[in-house]
Structures are given as structure tokens and as C-alpha cells.
Design an enzyme around this catalytic site. Sequence first.
Site, PDB file in Angstrom:
ATOM      1  N   LYS A 168      24.801  43.677  70.337  1.00  0.00           N
ATOM      2  CA  LYS A 168      24.389  42.396  69.736  1.00  0.00           C
ATOM      3  C   LYS A 168      23.598  41.504  70.693  1.00  0.00           C
ATOM      4  O   LYS A 168      23.442  40.307  70.457  1.00  0.00           O
ATOM      5  CB  LYS A 168      25.586  41.598  69.176  1.00  0.00           C
ATOM      6  CG  LYS A 168      26.467  42.343  68.207  1.00  0.00           C
ATOM      7  CD  LYS A 168      25.752  43.180  67.193  1.00  0.00           C
ATOM      8  CE  LYS A 168      25.058  42.439  66.104  1.00  0.00           C
ATOM      9  NZ  LYS A 168      24.356  43.390  65.177  1.00  0.00           N
ATOM     10  N   THR A 171      19.150  44.392  71.587  1.00  0.00           N
ATOM     11  CA  THR A 171      18.684  45.699  72.079  1.00  0.00           C
ATOM     12  C   THR A 171      17.696  46.370  71.120  1.00  0.00           C
ATOM     13  O   THR A 171      16.758  47.019  71.553  1.00  0.00           O
ATOM     14  CB  THR A 171      19.880  46.640  72.323  1.00  0.00           C
ATOM     15  OG1 THR A 171      20.657  46.741  71.117  1.00  0.00           O
ATOM     16  CG2 THR A 171      20.787  46.131  73.425  1.00  0.00           C
ATOM     17  N   ARG A 172      17.913  46.170  69.827  1.00  0.00           N
ATOM     18  CA  ARG A 172      17.001  46.799  68.862  1.00  0.00           C
ATOM     19  C   ARG A 172      15.623  46.159  68.956  1.00  0.00           C
ATOM     20  O   ARG A 172      14.601  46.855  68.951  1.00  0.00           O
ATOM     21  CB  ARG A 172      17.584  46.685  67.447  1.00  0.00           C
ATOM     22  CG  ARG A 172      16.684  47.161  66.313  1.00  0.00           C
ATOM     23  CD  ARG A 172      16.192  48.586  66.470  1.00  0.00           C
ATOM     24  NE  ARG A 172      17.267  49.561  66.539  1.00  0.00           N
ATOM     25  CZ  ARG A 172      17.102  50.844  66.858  1.00  0.00           C
ATOM     26  NH1 ARG A 172      15.899  51.316  67.129  1.00  0.00           N
ATOM     27  NH2 ARG A 172      18.133  51.664  66.933  1.00  0.00           N
ATOM     28  N   ARG A 249      23.283  38.192  76.345  1.00  0.00           N
ATOM     29  CA  ARG A 249      23.186  37.014  75.476  1.00  0.00           C
ATOM     30  C   ARG A 249      24.437  36.184  75.714  1.00  0.00           C
ATOM     31  O   ARG A 249      25.485  36.745  76.094  1.00  0.00           O
ATOM     32  CB  ARG A 249      23.164  37.548  74.042  1.00  0.00           C
ATOM     33  CG  ARG A 249      23.001  36.558  72.936  1.00  0.00           C
ATOM     34  CD  ARG A 249      23.050  37.325  71.616  1.00  0.00           C
ATOM     35  NE  ARG A 249      22.845  36.470  70.467  1.00  0.00           N
ATOM     36  CZ  ARG A 249      22.972  36.889  69.211  1.00  0.00           C
ATOM     37  NH1 ARG A 249      23.266  38.153  68.956  1.00  0.00           N
ATOM     38  NH2 ARG A 249      22.786  36.064  68.208  1.00  0.00           N
ATOM     39  N   PRO A 377      23.056  35.230  59.287  1.00  0.00           N
ATOM     40  CA  PRO A 377      23.656  33.906  59.524  1.00  0.00           C
ATOM     41  C   PRO A 377      25.098  34.078  59.996  1.00  0.00           C
ATOM     42  O   PRO A 377      25.830  34.938  59.484  1.00  0.00           O
ATOM     43  CB  PRO A 377      23.597  33.233  58.146  1.00  0.00           C
ATOM     44  CG  PRO A 377      23.106  34.241  57.175  1.00  0.00           C
ATOM     45  CD  PRO A 377      22.711  35.486  57.890  1.00  0.00           C
TER      46      PRO A 377
HETATM   47  N1  LIG Z   1      13.000  39.688  66.975  1.00  0.00           N
HETATM   48  C1  LIG Z   1      14.274  39.718  66.559  1.00  0.00           C
HETATM   49  N2  LIG Z   1      14.558  39.895  65.252  1.00  0.00           N
HETATM   50  C2  LIG Z   1      15.841  39.912  64.844  1.00  0.00           C
HETATM   51  N3  LIG Z   1      16.903  39.804  65.658  1.00  0.00           N
HETATM   52  C3  LIG Z   1      16.656  39.623  66.956  1.00  0.00           C
HETATM   53  C4  LIG Z   1      15.350  39.567  67.456  1.00  0.00           C
HETATM   54  N4  LIG Z   1      15.421  39.376  68.778  1.00  0.00           N
HETATM   55  C5  LIG Z   1      16.708  39.294  69.086  1.00  0.00           C
HETATM   56  N5  LIG Z   1      17.460  39.446  67.987  1.00  0.00           N
HETATM   57  C6  LIG Z   1      18.907  39.399  67.998  1.00  0.00           C
HETATM   58  O1  LIG Z   1      19.375  40.736  68.066  1.00  0.00           O
HETATM   59  C7  LIG Z   1      20.718  40.679  67.640  1.00  0.00           C
HETATM   60  C8  LIG Z   1      21.216  42.070  67.359  1.00  0.00           C
HETATM   61  O2  LIG Z   1      21.338  42.679  68.608  1.00  0.00           O
HETATM   62  P1  LIG Z   1      21.253  44.251  68.788  1.00  0.00           P
HETATM   63  O3  LIG Z   1      19.972  44.751  68.234  1.00  0.00           O
HETATM   64  O4  LIG Z   1      21.516  44.533  70.207  1.00  0.00           O
HETATM   65  O5  LIG Z   1      22.440  44.711  67.878  1.00  0.00           O
HETATM   66  S1  LIG Z   1      23.163  46.119  67.900  1.00  0.00           S
HETATM   67  O6  LIG Z   1      24.103  46.104  69.009  1.00  0.00           O
HETATM   68  O7  LIG Z   1      22.152  47.154  68.025  1.00  0.00           O
HETATM   69  O8  LIG Z   1      23.846  46.141  66.597  1.00  0.00           O
HETATM   70  C9  LIG Z   1      20.689  39.756  66.442  1.00  0.00           C
HETATM   71  O9  LIG Z   1      21.941  39.157  66.348  1.00  0.00           O
HETATM   72  P2  LIG Z   1      22.397  38.289  65.098  1.00  0.00           P
HETATM   73  O10 LIG Z   1      21.488  37.094  65.060  1.00  0.00           O
HETATM   74  O11 LIG Z   1      23.782  37.894  65.370  1.00  0.00           O
HETATM   75  O12 LIG Z   1      22.261  39.164  63.900  1.00  0.00           O
HETATM   76  C10 LIG Z   1      19.562  38.791  66.755  1.00  0.00           C
HETATM   77  O13 LIG Z   1      20.000  37.509  67.109  1.00  0.00           O
END
Ligand SMILES: Nc1ncnc2c1ncn2[C@@H]1O[C@H](COP(=O)(O)OS(=O)(=O)O)[C@@H](OP(=O)(O)O)[C@H]1O
Length: 411
Positions: A168, A171-172, A249, A377
Site C-alpha cells: 500500500k 508500488t503499483r 508512506r 476512499p
Molecule cells: N498514481 C497513483 N494512482 C493511484 N494510486 C496511487 C498512485 N500513486 C500512489 N498511489 C497509492 O498507491 C496505493 C496502493 O499502493 P500499492 O500499489 O503499493 O498497493 S499494493 O500493495 O500493491 O496493493 C494507493 O493507496 P490507497 O489510496 O489507500 O488506495 C494510492 O494511494
Amino acid sequence: MGCGILKPRIVSGHLGTLRAQPKVSLLLTMIFLFTFFFYCLSGSCCDSQMSFGSLRTAQPLVPGGSAPAEPWISGVGKQLISEDAHENTLPPGDAQNTLHPGAALLDSLRPGTAHAISSAKDGAPINSLISSNRTSDQKWSRSPSAISVHSSFGSKKFPQAIIVGVKKGGTRALLEFLRIHPDVRALGAEPHFFDRCYDKGLEWYRNLMPRTLEGQITMEKTPSYFVTPEAPRRIYNMSKDTKLIVVVRNPVTRAISDYTQTLSKTPSLPTFQALAFKNSSLGTIDTTWSAIRIGIYAKHLENWLQYFPLSKFLFVSGERLVSDPAGEMGRVQDFLGLKRVITDKHFYFNKTKGFPCLKKPEGSSKPRCLGKSKGRPHPDIDKTLLLRLQDFYRPYNMKFYQMTGQNFGWD
Ligand SMILES: Nc1ncnc2c1ncn2[C@@H]1O[C@H](COP(=O)(O)OS(=O)(=O)O)[C@@H](OP(=O)(O)O)[C@H]1O
């Protein structure tokens, strides 16, 4: 009978225009061929094939926004990638049956499709790709150079760089941003090799990787590695030169994000407060709950530092990845020894999504944001509870800043 007889017949025909006809049609053919040739040279030719492919996987738009709501991980890939870390997993049980033999089969039989599959953002089960038209869709959704070069040449290498955490953290987003770099080739799905699939062996792991050419970097991301006690030693044994990227984070926000993800799958989940505290009042924080434990970054890092020097790490700020993606990507590219190709011009801020999105993600000419499972959210959490958690993490955060030499500004 030679051509000589035919020619006079046409010339001597009572319709004089007949004489001109072959020339006209030749001229028209030439014009058509030239137009098509220049059309292709300008790249439009591939675009049309691309949109033809993408028509089959219609992508709805983000309501009120300009970018599609679908994740960058599109099509069949969504089976594995679309949701979150958990769903980004190659199921250990399935992995050997689908990925390894499938990849090997494709490599040996259909070099033209191997790239499309190994680089699918989603790590879709190889079998489904072999048996469906998706293979050709994926193939055509890439630029011609990617098809002809990557698919037939290069070799599968162990990743030289791994995004090892944190869950979270963002990473994606980081992986998808990196994928637009021509010198980065990354596995889309999380292979979970160093935590769950280690017994499959290193060759199994290498076989999952996309093919790379000289000078290209192979990458993967599995955020759970960061909190896996065996991961540092195992990665070290693969290569002590592996570059390690950790997206961190604010641990309080991260914990809530983690909880939100679980809640989305289990609506009957107890409240955040009930899980975070041992006795449901704001007493002792329950560090056995993974959502809390993962955020104690300093502790996990200590384990890694027993195997890797600090110079092998890059700590990416999850917050800055959102507020200044190009700036953070500059640091990442420098760390990986890559030319700074990913810049401001690759991003736009999508107001509806509330996050930066890519103008042209890898393999597509259309802007794309991450999927619905990213940027969910968060539920409202009581202010006192938040402060309590912040207090809890503060000493660990300080230690982490000290260890990394970076202040992430969470306190
Ligand atoms: N560009 C962009 N678009 C959407 N989301 C973004 C982006 N950059 C960072 N994030 C934040 O990435 C959070 C998810 O983290 P991960 O991708 O590491 O999640 S996971 O561990 O692979 O499930 C996700 O967490 P949440 O907001 O809690 O859903 C986002 O806050």
C-alpha cells in the site's frame, strides 16, 4: 503467345481510353501504396491496429474525468493484477502449472507471442493466453519495434532491481511509471517468489521474467518481501548486487489503506479501532496485526541491512510519488542508472481520480489511471485514534529517518 500481341490489341481498340487505363490504375495503385507507406511511417498504422485491439476490450472512462477507469493492467491481466497486492499474486499452486510450462512453451514455439505474455501487465495465466485471441491483441497493442525486437531476441534474466515494499505504499504506481521506460522490462504480476514460492527454485523464477536485451533492466515488484524475514538472505543469494526499491508512506495512512483493502473484501470486518488496539479502548496497540506491523519500517530495514548495504536501497516517498511523480521518478531512474526518460510530460493529474495518471502508459496511446482498487476512499477514523497511532509510530519513524538519511515528513 507473348505480350506483344496483347499490346497492339489494346492500342488498336476503338476505345482510345483503354490505352490510358493501365497507366491510370498503376498510378492510383502507386498513390495508394505511397500514402499507406507514409501513413505507416508516421506510426498511425500501428495506432489503428492498437485501437482495433483495444476495441475488443472496451475501456469505460473515469466518471467526469478524461482517463479510462480501467487499470493500466488491462484485459485478461485483470484476473491477477487488478485489485491489490493480494490479487496481484501468482497463486503458488497455479504458478507452476500455468506460468512456467506455458512460458517455456511459448518461448520455444511462438517467439512472437512470448513477449506479449511475459510482459503482460497482469501476469495472466499463460494457458488462457495461449488459447485465446488475446495473444494477438496483446501483440498488436505494442509498438512494432517491441514486437519484433523483444519477442524474438534477448534472454530471461534474474531481476537486477526489485520493488520489495511496502504494501500500500504506491508500488503499483511506481512499477507502471517505470514500465514506460524503454530500458525497463518488468513482470506485471507479483511473483511472490522470495516469500511464498521459493521452493519452486530460481530457474522457475527466472523463467517468469520478460526477455531483455543488452542494457535493459529486468524488474519485478512484490511488496510483501519487505516484511518477510527470509527475503533479504534469499535475494542476496540470488545476487548481492540486486538493487532494492522501497516505496514508503506514512505508516498511519498505510495502515488505514491496508485496512480499507481488507474491508472492501470483507465488509463484516471489525472496526479499525477494534483491530488496532488490544482492548478496543485506546490502550496498547496490537503490533501482531499486520496492518500495524508492516509500518514499523525501521525494524524490517534492520533485517535487510544485515545482507545489503544502504547503497543498494532506494527509498521512494509514496507521498511524493503522488504530489511530484516526475521528481520521484527522476531519483528512481538515477538509482537504476537509467537515462532520465520519464519526465513531467508523461503525467497529468486526473482530478476525478485524485492522482497522477500516465498520458501514454506502456503499450497504449491512451491516457490511463490506475484501477479502482488504487486510491480508494478511506473510512473516517477518529482523530484521537489517529494521534495515538502517530505517537506510536513516531520513534520508529525517527529511527527510520536516521537509518536512511531521509526525512519523510510524517511527523
Ligand atoms: N498514481 C497513483 N494512482 C493511484 N494510486 C496511487 C498512485 N500513486 C500512489 N498511489 C497509492 O498507491 C496505493 C496502493 O499502493 P500499492 O500499489 O503499493 O498497493 S499494493 O500493495 O500493491 O496493493 C494507493 O493507496 P490507497 O489510496 O489507500 O488506495 C494510492 O494511494
